[in-house]
Design an enzyme around this catalytic site. Structure first.
Site, PDB file in Angstrom:
ATOM      1  N   GLU A   1      -6.562 -11.953   1.115  1.00  0.00           N
ATOM      2  CA  GLU A   1      -7.618 -10.940   1.243  1.00  0.00           C
ATOM      3  C   GLU A   1      -8.306 -10.730  -0.098  1.00  0.00           C
ATOM      4  OE1 GLU A   1      -5.060  -8.284   4.513  1.00  0.00           O
ATOM      5  OE2 GLU A   1      -5.483  -7.476   2.540  1.00  0.00           O
TER       6      GLU A   1
ATOM      7  N   HIS B   1       0.836  -1.206   0.000  1.00  0.00           N
ATOM      8  CA  HIS B   1       0.000   0.000   0.000  1.00  0.00           C
ATOM      9  C   HIS B   1       0.872   1.258   0.000  1.00  0.00           C
ATOM     10  CE1 HIS B   1      -4.194  -1.214   0.297  1.00  0.00           C
ATOM     11  NE2 HIS B   1      -3.815  -2.226   1.045  1.00  0.00           N
TER      12      HIS B   1
ATOM     13  N   HIS C   1      -7.873  -7.096  -1.766  1.00  0.00           N
ATOM     14  CA  HIS C   1      -6.551  -6.483  -1.905  1.00  0.00           C
ATOM     15  C   HIS C   1      -5.948  -6.775  -3.285  1.00  0.00           C
ATOM     16  CE1 HIS C   1      -2.585  -5.387   0.130  1.00  0.00           C
ATOM     17  NE2 HIS C   1      -2.181  -5.925  -1.002  1.00  0.00           N
TER      18      HIS C   1
ATOM     19  N   ASP D   1      -7.378  -1.546  -1.727  1.00  0.00           N
ATOM     20  CA  ASP D   1      -8.369  -2.447  -1.113  1.00  0.00           C
ATOM     21  C   ASP D   1      -9.709  -2.024  -1.670  1.00  0.00           C
ATOM     22  OD1 ASP D   1      -6.416  -3.672   0.319  1.00  0.00           O
ATOM     23  OD2 ASP D   1      -6.752  -2.534   2.151  1.00  0.00           O
TER      24      ASP D   1
END
Lengths: 371, 207
Positions: free
Chosen positions: A356, A292, A359, A299
């Site tokens: 995830e 990130h 993500h 996300d």
């Protein structure tokens, strides 16, 4: 054992369905011998009845409630639009009086034929059913109800929402906060210089109808604390261009992207690490840190064009196995929606993260953003 | 779900996250439905009342302050929803009532609980909760395992590390203690009498 103790035992066994015929006869004899025993029997049975929660709720309870919720949401939005219609008209009159010039939005690849609204970012109009090879799935908020609505005018949503009351800021698009409904986003009068792919830009400037709800800008995240003090989703321009393509495809299906987290500067990653120094949950900024922090990771989830959530495997930052990309442990609709997102993101140059479902990282990497 | 998690979910739901609200419904639907079932006495009304209670909760998410758990808040909303439903159906029944008094007496179906009876049922449920809270913790826990969680003797025996026979006798003693508390407060004795009275009324008085 006293007679009363025996009575308690017999009644208790009866309540559990464990009393044989001899026991039944014995109990009947005791109950007949003393009216007080009847009171005890009534109280024990009544208490059991009052405490037990044995009945399974009918299957239609949950869908019924959620259908009601959507209906209430639609009514609320309709009321709000009526209100917005009035204020927008007033705003438009004021704007015309001072010869308002719409904000110039740069839209790469914008072709001459895209002012119809069907393909606002230079992509060819698609069949309403979405990509030919997209999963034939239920993508509706209600199990089995597709929400695809055919080609939608992208001008309507982003331009009507900005005057919303500020009570629900996180669920509305953050785009174009000052433009009244008169601005047609499809026909800018000029263009900003096109950024370089590596430039960090505000996503909403380039995808006005994307929804942004940065969870770490609020305390609505797993730490329960505000991690950073900005509410704009910033990403590398090269990454934003890819998202534009995904959004254009989704729009044709009556859907939109919603960003939960975008560029997270190293300083924010350190704050996150400070609160939760456990590498099972947070990438350690002292080592490789989080992708990130490179501004190429997002996300992201799916919502309807109205911003209404659709069923996805879990909420944001769910740490259970249901959040991973093995969708076999979640509801069919949620799995199908997550697969749709995955398919679109990967076909436009994003790499999914296994643990995830929300993500995604641009396959093109960029340097770490410190601040 | 901890109280803290619950607060976060309520906040998310209040900000338009329908997924969060759906989770609240999933977590609480059994509790709400069972309560509605006890209060209304039939599955159809219990379903309607449960859905009404959840929708009322949805409309009032922003006013939920978190002073109590969501389940307690829902308890009140469910009771109110049952009461509204019963009042409504009673009103509807008056308009549908046959004019032939004799026929009406014989054929009018059981109208289910009236508002008074509903209040009575709620008081009963609350008395049981109070009586349960007055029990020693060991009695309360074993009773909750059996009655509320519907665990078998074997499951309780594994959970508490006790012989099944001991579990059985402890459950009997806990039930007896609870019944004594209730009997002293006249809870179920009163109900038995009032049920007799209401069954005498049935068919003769229809609002």
């Amino acid at each position: 054992m006293t007679e009363k103790e025996r009575l308690y035992e017999l009644i208790s066994a009866r309540l559990d369905g464990e009393l044989d015929s001899d026991g039944e006869a014995e109990l009947a004899g005791l109950l007949a011998s003393d009216p007080e025993y009847w009171d005890i029997f009534t109280a024990m049975s009544g208490a059991r009845e009052a405490l037990s929660e044995r009945a399974e709720p009918p299957a239609e309870l949950l869908p019924g409630v959620m259908a009601g919720v959507r209906k209430l949401g639609a009514q609320k939005r309709a009321r709000r639009r009526r209100y917005i219609g009035v204020t927008a008209s007033l705003a438009a009159a004021a704007v015309l009086a001072v010869a308002f010039v719409p904000k110039m939005l740069h839209r790469p690849e914008a072709g001459p034929g895209d002012s119809t609204g069907a393909a606002p970012y230079g992509l060819e109009p698609r069949d309403v059913s979405g990509p030919d090879d997209s999963p034939a799935v239920c993508i509706g908020p209600e199990g089995g109800t597709p929400v695809a609505q055919g080609p939608t005018d992208p001008a309507t949503e982003p331009t009507t929402e900005p005057t919303d009351p500020p009570t629900e800021p996180t669920t509305e698009p953050t785009a174009a906060p000052t433009e009244p409904a008169t601005e047609p986003p499809t026909e800018p009068t000029g263009e900003l210089p096109e950024p370089e792919d590596g430039d960090l830009v505000n996503v909403s400037d380039y995808i006005p109808d994307i929804y942004v709800d940065l969870k770490y800008a609020t305390d609505d995240n797993f730490t329960g604390q505000v991690i950073y003090d900005f509410t704009e989703a910033r990403l590398r321009y090269g990454t934003v261009k890819k998202l534009m393509e995904v959004q254009a495809e989704l729009r044709e299906m009556g859907l939109s992207l919603k960003i939960w987290d975008a560029c997270r500067p190293t300083s924010a990653q350190f704050k996150l690490w400070e609160i939760c120094p456990d590498s099972r949950y947070v990438a350690n900024p002292n080592h490789s840190g989080s992708t990130h922090s490179r501004g190429n990771t997002v996300d992201i989830t799916l919502v309807t064009l109205d911003g209404e959530d659709i069923e996805m495997p879990t909420g944001f930052d769910d740490f259970t196995s249901r959040a991973d990309r093995d969708y076999s442990d979640v509801a069919e609709t949620a799995a199908a929606n997550a697969e749709l997102l995955e398919k679109l993101m990967t076909s436009h140059g994003f790499k999914p993260y296994t643990a995830e479902w929300w993500h995604y990282t641009d396959t093109v990497s960029y340097p770490i953003v410190e601040e | 779900m901890t109280a803290e998690e619950e607060q976060k979910i309520v906040r998310a739901a209040a900000h338009g996250d329908n997924g969060a609200f759906e989770r609240l419904v999933r977590e609480n639907q059994k509790h709400v439905y069972n309560l509605a079932l006890k209060l209304t006495g039939n599955a159809e009304d219990a379903l309607d009342a449960s859905q009404d209670a959840f929708l009322k909760a949805y409309q009032n998410l922003k006013s939920f302050r978190g002073d109590s758990r969501v389940s307690v808040w829902l308890y009140r909303l469910t009771y109110n929803a049952c009461m509204d439903l019963i009042k409504k159906s009673r009103r509807g029944q008056v308009t549908r009532m046959p004019t032939d008094e004799e026929g009406a007496e014989l054929e009018t179906p059981d109208p289910g609980p009236g508002p008074d009876e509903l209040i009575e049922r709620r008081e009963e449920l609350e008395s049981v909760r109070r009586a349960l809270n007055e029990l020693d913790p060991d009695k309360r826990i074993i009773l909750m395992m059996r009655e509320y969680r519907n665990m078998s003797y074997a499951e309780i025996s594994r959970a508490l590390g006790l012989e099944e026979g001991t579990v059985k006798s402890r459950i009997a003693r806990a039930r007896a203690a609870l019944a004594e508390n209730l009997k002293n407060s006249g809870t179920f004795t009163f109900r038995a009498q009032s049920n007799n009275q209401s069954s005498k009324r049935k068919g003769g008085t229809r609002e």
